[in-house]
Every structure is written in structure tokens, then in C-alpha cells.
Design a protein around this motif. Sequence first.
Motif, PDB file in Angstrom:
ATOM      1  N   PRO A   1       0.814  -1.223   0.000  1.00  0.00           N
ATOM      2  CA  PRO A   1       0.000   0.000   0.000  1.00  0.00           C
ATOM      3  C   PRO A   1       0.846   1.271   0.000  1.00  0.00           C
ATOM      4  N   TRP A   2       1.974   1.244   0.730  1.00  0.00           N
ATOM      5  CA  TRP A   2       2.843   2.416   0.800  1.00  0.00           C
ATOM      6  C   TRP A   2       3.418   2.772  -0.572  1.00  0.00           C
ATOM      7  N   PHE A   3       3.781   1.761  -1.372  1.00  0.00           N
ATOM      8  CA  PHE A   3       4.285   2.023  -2.721  1.00  0.00           C
ATOM      9  C   PHE A   3       3.307   2.886  -3.513  1.00  0.00           C
ATOM     10  N   LYS A   4       2.015   2.652  -3.318  1.00  0.00           N
ATOM     11  CA  LYS A   4       0.998   3.370  -4.088  1.00  0.00           C
ATOM     12  C   LYS A   4       0.731   4.775  -3.558  1.00  0.00           C
ATOM     13  N   LEU A   5       1.005   4.999  -2.270  1.00  0.00           N
ATOM     14  CA  LEU A   5       0.591   6.245  -1.638  1.00  0.00           C
ATOM     15  C   LEU A   5       1.701   7.243  -1.370  1.00  0.00           C
ATOM     16  N   HIS A   6       2.938   6.783  -1.232  1.00  0.00           N
ATOM     17  CA  HIS A   6       3.958   7.622  -0.604  1.00  0.00           C
ATOM     18  C   HIS A   6       4.332   8.856  -1.430  1.00  0.00           C
ATOM     19  N   GLN A   7       3.997   8.863  -2.722  1.00  0.00           N
ATOM     20  CA  GLN A   7       4.297  10.039  -3.538  1.00  0.00           C
ATOM     21  C   GLN A   7       3.108  10.972  -3.703  1.00  0.00           C
ATOM     22  N   LEU A   8       1.975  10.643  -3.107  1.00  0.00           N
ATOM     23  CA  LEU A   8       0.784  11.478  -3.252  1.00  0.00           C
ATOM     24  C   LEU A   8       0.771  12.546  -2.159  1.00  0.00           C
ATOM     25  N   ASN A   9       0.669  13.784  -2.556  1.00  0.00           N
ATOM     26  CA  ASN A   9       0.654  14.877  -1.592  1.00  0.00           C
ATOM     27  C   ASN A   9      -0.526  14.778  -0.643  1.00  0.00           C
ATOM     28  N   LEU A  10      -0.300  15.156   0.612  1.00  0.00           N
ATOM     29  CA  LEU A  10      -1.367  15.235   1.583  1.00  0.00           C
ATOM     30  C   LEU A  10      -2.075  16.574   1.414  1.00  0.00           C
ATOM     31  N   HIS A  47      -7.701   3.851   0.706  1.00  0.00           N
ATOM     32  CA  HIS A  47      -8.393   3.962  -0.580  1.00  0.00           C
ATOM     33  C   HIS A  47      -7.462   4.634  -1.578  1.00  0.00           C
ATOM     34  N   LEU A  48      -7.278   4.016  -2.733  1.00  0.00           N
ATOM     35  CA  LEU A  48      -6.461   4.547  -3.812  1.00  0.00           C
ATOM     36  C   LEU A  48      -7.387   4.992  -4.938  1.00  0.00           C
ATOM     37  N   LYS A  49      -7.396   6.289  -5.196  1.00  0.00           N
ATOM     38  CA  LYS A  49      -8.275   6.864  -6.225  1.00  0.00           C
ATOM     39  C   LYS A  49      -9.720   6.432  -6.021  1.00  0.00           C
ATOM     40  N   GLY A  50     -10.134   6.401  -4.754  1.00  0.00           N
ATOM     41  CA  GLY A  50     -11.509   6.071  -4.414  1.00  0.00           C
ATOM     42  C   GLY A  50     -11.801   4.597  -4.258  1.00  0.00           C
ATOM     43  N   VAL A  51     -10.837   3.726  -4.536  1.00  0.00           N
ATOM     44  CA  VAL A  51     -11.038   2.279  -4.460  1.00  0.00           C
ATOM     45  C   VAL A  51     -10.269   1.727  -3.263  1.00  0.00           C
ATOM     46  N   GLU A  52     -10.946   0.968  -2.414  1.00  0.00           N
ATOM     47  CA  GLU A  52     -10.290   0.403  -1.234  1.00  0.00           C
ATOM     48  C   GLU A  52      -9.261  -0.655  -1.644  1.00  0.00           C
ATOM     49  N   ILE A  53      -8.046  -0.571  -1.055  1.00  0.00           N
ATOM     50  CA  ILE A  53      -6.986  -1.519  -1.391  1.00  0.00           C
ATOM     51  C   ILE A  53      -6.410  -2.212  -0.157  1.00  0.00           C
ATOM     52  N   ALA A  54      -6.794  -1.775   1.053  1.00  0.00           N
ATOM     53  CA  ALA A  54      -6.278  -2.419   2.267  1.00  0.00           C
ATOM     54  C   ALA A  54      -7.156  -2.031   3.440  1.00  0.00           C
ATOM     55  N   SER A  89      -7.495   9.814  -3.144  1.00  0.00           N
ATOM     56  CA  SER A  89      -7.019   8.746  -2.254  1.00  0.00           C
ATOM     57  C   SER A  89      -7.166   9.187  -0.798  1.00  0.00           C
ATOM     58  N   GLN A  90      -7.285   8.206   0.088  1.00  0.00           N
ATOM     59  CA  GLN A  90      -7.521   8.534   1.496  1.00  0.00           C
ATOM     60  C   GLN A  90      -7.012   7.431   2.407  1.00  0.00           C
ATOM     61  N   VAL A  91      -6.529   7.835   3.566  1.00  0.00           N
ATOM     62  CA  VAL A  91      -6.059   6.922   4.594  1.00  0.00           C
ATOM     63  C   VAL A  91      -6.780   7.242   5.892  1.00  0.00           C
ATOM     64  N   GLU A  92      -7.231   6.208   6.593  1.00  0.00           N
ATOM     65  CA  GLU A  92      -7.777   6.369   7.938  1.00  0.00           C
ATOM     66  C   GLU A  92      -6.989   5.471   8.888  1.00  0.00           C
ATOM     67  N   VAL A  93      -6.562   6.027  10.024  1.00  0.00           N
ATOM     68  CA  VAL A  93      -5.850   5.231  11.019  1.00  0.00           C
ATOM     69  C   VAL A  93      -6.424   5.538  12.398  1.00  0.00           C
ATOM     70  N   ASN A  94      -6.428   4.508  13.239  1.00  0.00           N
ATOM     71  CA  ASN A  94      -6.873   4.638  14.623  1.00  0.00           C
ATOM     72  C   ASN A  94      -5.881   3.879  15.495  1.00  0.00           C
TER      73      ASN A  94
END
Length: 482
Positions: free
Chosen positions: A344-353, A385-392, A371-376
Motif C-alpha cells: 500500500p505504501w508504494f501506491k501512496l507515498h508520492q501522493l501529496n497530503l 483507498h487509492l483513487k476512491g477504491v479500497e486496497i487495504a 485517495s484517502q487513509v484512515e488510522v486509529n
Amino acid sequence: NPSTPNLLIEQKSSCRLDFITGSGKAAMDWLDGAKSVRKRMPPIPNPYYHDKFQYDILCDLPRPRLPVCPFPQVEERVRQLAAMIDGAPQIVQIWGWQYRGKDTGYPAVKEVDHRLGTYEDLLKLKKTCEEHNALITLSDNYDDAYKSSPAWSDDIIARRPDGKLWFSRDWTGEPSYVLGLAKYMEGPGTERVHYTCDHYKIHDVAHIDVLTYFSIRNDWDPKHPASGIKNLQARYKVIDLFKQHGVDVTSEFIRYAFIGKVSSFQNGMSGGPCPFGGEPVPLQATIYRKSAIWGQQGHPIDTIDRVLNALFYNGYGYIWGSEDPPFNVSINQLVELYYLSHIPWFKLHQLNLETFRREGDRAILGLEDGSQVEVNYKTRDYSVHLKGVEIARNGNTFCPFDDERIAIYSLRGETLRFKLPDGWDSGKIAAISLAVFEPDRHELPVKVDGGFVTIKAPGRRPIMLYRDGAKARQRLLSNKET
């Protein structure tokens, strides 16, 4: 004392103030400032690391015991992992390959640790691992020096303000001293870089431990005084000399002085209690995520903790491996880290917050491209979610690996349902359960309904879903016959 050289800082002091205006918001916050700062950050110098699994293997330590991991065993580990990650690229940094093990012999590097193998064995390891799509590179060190080293000289050691040799600490059972890098790189240091690259056939990547950890180090040698800035320029020289050989330098801790010069760092911030109170924010991840990549600092509790840190702080799950505590990491632990955290990190780490908010114990990070990340951290839940699609989600990964594969992994073993990528023919796909040994690989049943795939994933067993199922089945059959 009166004879101590006065080291000027050698650059004009400055303080930059940015005045920014909000974009229709009622109040400004840290994110507005972080976005302003990141606009000035340079792009990452080398994109080589964006899709590669970086990890370390500690081969030997200077003590009378069996070698931790001799060269044939390193190759076996790399081979096994390659089978479990379907041949994805690896960067393997080996430590303790010289003299009597980790940190010994510096600043000399002309002898291979005989307990691990010969010089020829080391070159063979590098060559063999290329067949597994793995780059073997050496961890080196241009900061520490030992009196037992054949390359020891008082003239290359930094001096404290009182003129004494600069003692560092005991890393190996022997006191280490700090190299005065400015004078060292004007002398034997330059030749050492050329020798290392040529003799050990280094290509693409070399890891230089400590190089970025201390950006500023003074040297009060009366004969060769050097300010922190002058020694910093010597650190840049190490990077530039390796680059002359086509070798990119990675190092230890992310520091501002090396942004735009070093692309990959082992460690970055991964949170912790703040003495001023408040809640953590992904500040470093907001500013630097397109300028560098970095690993995680500290000692996460387990893989899920590493996943949470990777998603929140954007630091990949950096890990050491050996047979010796506390680094005795198994192949299965590396596989678990790779599928749950790295993919998942490979897909997200270059996307600006772009946005950040908290809802109770949940932190929601809005990234580019929808794209979006939720953590608790309290419940240890997460979703990606990558481009609106859940991946993990929560110990499960079902993430596009490339245009032809989807990587699947379940920590506990669950029935997973995820979206089939656009353009894939549901009648042609095949899911293969991966294993170290080919006879243990087998096809798993999948169901496709309404553009969604359903698969029962066994616990801690990686799966690849192939777009070209016929080709995957043929390869599976051919490998088993072989």
C-alpha cells in the motif's frame, strides 16, 4: 582554551518568514504552513527506490561465535523472499561484511570477513542475487575509525575543542573515534570511494551509515580546523564521488541539509509522546513526501504498528534481519511486512497530503487523486483507498501490484471482496497462492460478481491474482515439473 581555533560558521545567518493567507477557511492551521513550505522543496533526486523492498541483513558481529549470516545463507534468504513476493525488486544492504564484523576495521575496507566467505564469494553473492531481482549492496561508514584499523592515523581524526582526539563510543568492544571528514576527504577518503566502487563492483546503490545523521560536526584540529559547514561539504563530496561511479548513496536519518541530495534514508520520524501535549500530525510526511523516502524510527510493537506508522508518517517499514536477537527476523515476517505495509505504501507515498482531520480517535488523511487513509492507533484499525477504491483494511491487503497482478494477503485468514480493475476480463483471471517451494504453490478458487472479486484468503499466505490466468497456470505447471 586559548589555543582552541575559533571556527566561523562560514555562511551568513538567516531566518525566513513566510506570510500566507487562508483559502476561505475560518482559521489557519499547521497544514497551511506545511503546504507553503513543501512548495520550496526539491524533487527527489533519484526515483530508483519507489517500488523496491529495502531491508538489511546483519552478517556478523565482532565476538567469538558462529557467523550470524554467511554469504550462502544471505543468498538463500533472498531467494526465498523472491519466491514469496513474486520476484519483486529487492535492495539488500549487508552489514558486518568486513574484517571481524559490523563496524570493525574502519576506515579500512580492504578485507572481507573470512567467517562469511571470501572476496570471490561476495562477488558471487552479488551476481547470484541479481537472478532473484535483488541488488546486494554494502553498508559502509565514513564517520567512525578504530585504532586497530590498518588505515588508522591520528591525522584524520577530528579534534575536540581541547585538542584531544574526538572519542565517539564503543560500538564493537573497542573505542571508536570521529573522522574529521573535511581533511579525510582531501586525502585518503577520496581514494577509498574509488577503491570501494571498483574493487567490490558496487553499482546503483551504496549505503553510507551515519553520513546524514550528523549534518554539522566541527573539527578543532589546530593544523586543519574545519567548521560544521566545511565538514558538511565533505559529506556532499562523498555523495558526489560515488555518483561519479553511477552509485547513489543512501544513509541513516533524514536531515534537511540532505534534502535534494539523498533520495532514501533508513529512518524518519514515527511519532511518540509530545512533551507539550496535543495530538500528532504528519508534518514531515506533508512537506517531504515528494522530496525523499524514509523508513521508521524506533521499535514498533508488531507489523500492524508498522502499517499504522507507514500510513500516518509515510515512512516505509524498515527492518533488520539476522539470526541474532534482536534482529532475528524470519522470511515470513518480511513477507508479512511487505504485503501489509510496503505494497500500500508504494501506491501512496508520492501522493501529496491535501487534507487532515480527526474524528475522535480516528485520523483521516486526504491525499491527491481522491485517495484517502484512515488510522486509529487506539483500536489499531486502518483503511486505505487509492483513487476512491479500497486496497487495504485491518490486516488485509488487496492492492494492484502492477497492470497484470493484484497482491493479496490476510493476516488472520478472511474472505476478501475487492474491486476488479477496469479492463480486466473476469473469465481469464487466476489466483495463485505463493510459497518458497514450487510444489507448495497452487491455484485458489475465485468468484467475480458485479465487478467485484471474492476470494477466501488463508492466513499469512501471500496470493497473486493474475490478469492472464492461462499464462500463470502454465508457469505454475512448468515450475512444478522442473
